[in-house]
Scaffold this active site. Structure first.
Site, short mmCIF file in Angstrom:
data_model
loop_
_atom_site.label_atom_id
_atom_site.label_comp_id
_atom_site.label_asym_id
_atom_site.label_seq_id
_atom_site.Cartn_x
_atom_site.Cartn_y
_atom_site.Cartn_z
N LYS A 167 69.33 -4.50 13.17
CA LYS A 167 68.51 -4.81 14.28
C LYS A 167 68.56 -6.31 14.30
CE LYS A 167 65.68 -4.52 17.86
NZ LYS A 167 64.74 -5.81 17.88
N SER A 172 65.77 -1.40 20.04
CA SER A 172 65.77 -2.36 20.88
C SER A 172 65.95 -1.94 22.32
CB SER A 172 67.34 -3.00 20.70
OG SER A 172 67.84 -3.93 21.53
N GLU A 216 72.11 -11.47 20.35
CA GLU A 216 71.38 -11.68 21.67
C GLU A 216 71.03 -13.25 21.88
OE1 GLU A 216 68.02 -8.92 22.05
OE2 GLU A 216 66.83 -10.65 22.50
N HIS A 259 71.71 -7.80 15.59
CA HIS A 259 71.52 -7.49 16.87
C HIS A 259 70.85 -8.54 17.76
CE1 HIS A 259 69.45 -5.90 20.63
NE2 HIS A 259 70.50 -5.23 20.82
N ASN A 260 69.78 -8.83 17.23
CA ASN A 260 68.88 -10.06 18.04
C ASN A 260 69.64 -11.34 17.97
OD1 ASN A 260 67.12 -7.67 18.21
ND2 ASN A 260 65.34 -9.02 17.72
P1 NBP Z 1 52.11 -5.99 19.32
O1 NBP Z 1 53.52 -6.85 18.40
O2 NBP Z 1 51.77 -6.92 20.23
O3 NBP Z 1 51.14 -5.70 18.58
C1 NBP Z 1 50.00 -4.99 19.00
C2 NBP Z 1 49.70 -3.74 18.38
O4 NBP Z 1 49.33 -3.81 16.57
C3 NBP Z 1 48.43 -3.08 18.76
O5 NBP Z 1 48.51 -1.64 18.80
C4 NBP Z 1 47.48 -3.60 17.66
O6 NBP Z 1 46.21 -2.97 17.61
C5 NBP Z 1 48.16 -3.40 16.60
N1 NBP Z 1 47.73 -4.18 15.19
C6 NBP Z 1 47.63 -5.34 15.12
BR1 NBP Z 1 47.88 -6.74 16.14
N2 NBP Z 1 47.15 -5.66 13.79
C7 NBP Z 1 46.93 -4.64 13.16
C8 NBP Z 1 46.38 -3.98 12.02
N3 NBP Z 1 45.96 -4.89 11.18
N4 NBP Z 1 45.98 -2.74 11.76
C9 NBP Z 1 46.31 -1.68 12.90
N5 NBP Z 1 46.88 -2.19 13.98
C10 NBP Z 1 47.12 -3.64 14.27
O7 NBP Z 1 52.74 -4.91 20.08
P2 NBP Z 1 54.29 -4.52 20.92
O8 NBP Z 1 54.73 -5.75 21.58
O9 NBP Z 1 54.18 -3.46 21.66
O10 NBP Z 1 55.46 -4.31 19.58
C11 NBP Z 1 55.21 -3.53 18.39
C12 NBP Z 1 56.27 -3.73 17.44
O11 NBP Z 1 57.65 -3.42 18.24
C13 NBP Z 1 56.31 -5.09 16.88
O12 NBP Z 1 56.80 -4.89 15.62
C14 NBP Z 1 57.42 -5.86 17.75
O13 NBP Z 1 58.06 -6.82 17.22
C15 NBP Z 1 58.40 -4.70 18.06
N6 NBP Z 1 59.48 -4.91 19.17
C16 NBP Z 1 58.80 -5.13 20.25
C17 NBP Z 1 59.90 -5.50 21.41
C18 NBP Z 1 59.12 -5.92 22.79
O14 NBP Z 1 59.85 -5.91 23.52
N7 NBP Z 1 58.01 -6.10 22.73
C19 NBP Z 1 60.95 -4.96 21.26
C20 NBP Z 1 61.55 -4.26 19.89
C21 NBP Z 1 60.58 -4.27 19.03
P3 NBP Z 1 44.98 -3.25 18.51
O15 NBP Z 1 45.14 -2.52 19.89
O16 NBP Z 1 43.91 -2.55 17.89
O17 NBP Z 1 44.81 -4.45 18.47
#
Ligand code: NBP
Length: 480
Positions: A187, A133, A194, A190-191
């Site tokens: 987690k 988080s 939130e 936690h959400n």
């Molecule tokens: P995203 O959730 O937007 O995911 C994008 C990533 O997933 C890119 O690297 C993409 O690769 C890859 N991807 C996908 Br889409 N499909 C794929 C597949 N079939 N095989 C391999 N790679 C694949 O990214 P994020 O916002 O950075 O979040 C990452 C994780 O962290 C998520 O699970 C999210 O829920 C979690 N999270 C996010 C936050 C936040 O604040 N954003 C906070 C806490 C946790 P590509 O570049 O080739 O498309």
């Protein structure tokens, strides 16, 4: 930048905003980090912008990525939760060896994590579902990390995760949570908390706007002031920032030009679904999820404009007094929301035999994460004083805080109701509190009705066992 033969201590696959920032966080802490992304563009973009921040290993294929890692290999997956995570795990597992560690840092559903951990364990791999988080800023500068999975893997992984996590009073906001899906479960809760916290803040904002006629700037000033007291928290702090933001296009407060339809990604909904299964009333979280859903029902809301309000009450005239009453209502409702969330954690722990320690969670949520708040110190102390606390509300500090707030809390709910201002989370938290402390609930009548139509039986207050009344016979009572 190291060459592709370098032996990295950690690999990160999935280099969107979260993965890139965590990879940079590891590198800034002196670790050599192997980088991988499905499409090479994100890897190169990261290296181009930040390659100088530390020792990175650029890899294109999964095989190359795995080969770049020291044994036991540690890979952190930061891809979109769901099918993408399964696909990446499969590919990695094929390329990795027994004893290696796969960490899923995405927002996975904890039941998926339980399934994945079992599947990987069967192949000799350690699978760690880690809730992370703090959003993108936390990922870069220190998130709160909630790793589950086998205890043994934490021995090798823990020090690395603890070093990149947020630190509060010298304590890292990361600890081993428990087996299999427990990290993602906490987690998720936690959400959920939130969601409740944000909804409560939203209701306070609504009251300032519609009951006291404050503009966004005036409300921002109140939140800034509140952030110096017992409500001090990240969410209160950013509330003031958002309310102070002026829209460049119109010159109006930004909040006044944003469409009032809240979206959701699903973790709040998951929390409520899980709470329903566990039989735990998380009314604050549920109201928050439903309030977002109601706000998003734009067609219905448009059609409902002009529905009767009935005769409305007078607006409060003592602004300072009502401002303080709102603060007290917010604080008391927030205590309820956290108490409910911790109840859900206790129930999850019992259901899955996780042996979770609520005090540890309060400790690691003090920094890095979105719900970080001064008041988590109080929760930590409450569980230190009594690890088996039946409800957070019963801890002396919170009991007194609610006693102090109760009159204001009732008044705010009454005034909001009389003015036709929706306060679902304030009101349901108050009802929960009144329900919890009630000497007698209407559930006795419910039991009578259930026995009437379904012979479901009831217990008596004056005798052991279960009883049934012969409702369609002579209405005498028989033991069940
Ligand atoms: P995203 O959730 O937007 O995911 C994008 C990533 O997933 C890119 O690297 C993409 O690769 C890859 N991807 C996908 Br889409 N499909 C794929 C597949 N079939 N095989 C391999 N790679 C694949 O990214 P994020 O916002 O950075 O979040 C990452 C994780 O962290 C998520 O699970 C999210 O829920 C979690 N999270 C996010 C936050 C936040 O604040 N954003 C906070 C806490 C946790 P590509 O570049 O080739 O498309």
């Amino acid at each position: 930048m190291a060459t592709s033969e370098a032996r990295a201590q950690i690999g990160v696959t999935g280099l969107a905003v979260m993965g890139s920032n965590i990879a940079r966080n590891f590198a800034r802490h002196g670790y050599t980090v192997a980088l991988h992304n499905r499409s090479i563009g994100k890897t190169d973009a990261l290296l181009e912008a930040h390659g100088g921040e530390g020792d990175f290993v650029r890899t294109e294929t999964v095989e190359e990525f795995v080969a770049a890692l020291e044994k036991p290999r540690r890979v952190l997956i930061m891809v979109k939760a769901g099918d993408a995570t399964d696909a990446v795990i499969e590919e990695l597992a094929d390329a990795m060896e027994p004893g290696d560690i796969i960490i899923d840092g995405g927002n996975a559903l904890y039941t998926d994590t339980i399934r994945r951990e079992a599947a990987m364990a069967a192949r000799g791999l350690n699978f760690v579902g880690a809730g992370i988080s703090g959003g993108e800023e936390g990922a870069l500068n220190g998130p709160a990390i909630m790793p589950g999975g086998p205890k043994e893997s934490y021995e090798s992984l823990g020090p690395m995760l603890e070093s990149i996590a947020a630190q509060v009073d010298g304590t890292p906001c990361c600890t081993h949570i428990g087996p299999d899906g427990s990290g993602h479960f906490v987690k998720m809760v936690h959400n959920g908390i939130e969601y409740a916290d944000m909804q409560l803040i939203g209701e306070a904002y609504n009251l300032f706007r519609d009951a006291l006629g404050f503009d966004a700037k005036q409300i921002a000033d109140v939140f800034t002031q509140w952030n110096t007291g017992e409500l001090e928290s990240y969410l209160v702090e950013i509330t003031a920032e958002v309310l102070n933001q002026v829209d460049a296009k119109t010159g109006k407060p930004l909040v006044d030009v944003i469409v009032d339809a809240a979206e959701q990604k699903g973790t709040g909904r998951w929390t409520v679904k899980s709470a329903l299964d566990l039989g735990i009333p998380v009314t604050g979280i549920a109201e928050a999820v439903f309030a977002r859903a109601l706000s998003g029902s734009r067609t219905q809301r448009a059609a409902a404009k002009g529905l009767a309000s009935g005769v409305l009450g007078e607006k409060p005239t003592d602004v300072a007094e009502f401002t303080e009453a709102i603060r007290q209502a917010l604080y008391a409702s927030k205590i309820v929301a956290y108490a409910q969330g911790f109840d859900q954690i206790a129930a999850g722990s019992a259901e899955y035999n996780w042996d979770l320690h609520p005090g540890d969670l309060a400790t690691i949520w003090r920094g890095g994460c979105i719900i970080r708040a001064r008041f988590l110190n109080r929760i930590k102390e409450a569980y230190e004083a009594d690890p088996a606390l039946p409800s957070l509300i019963l801890a002396p500090y919170f009991r007194e805080a609610i006693e102090k707030a109760i009159d204001s809390w009732r008044r705010v709910v009454v005034v909001a109701t009389q003015l036709g201002i929706p306060v679902p989370a304030f009101a349901s938290s108050l009802s929960y509190y009144d329900g919890l402390r009630a000497e007698r609930l209407p559930a006795a009548l419910t039991q009578g009705q259930r026995d009437f139509f379904g012979a479901h039986t009831y217990e008596r207050i004056d005798a052991e066992g279960k009883y049934h009344t012969l409702w369609s016979g002579d209405r005498s009572e028989v033991p069940a």
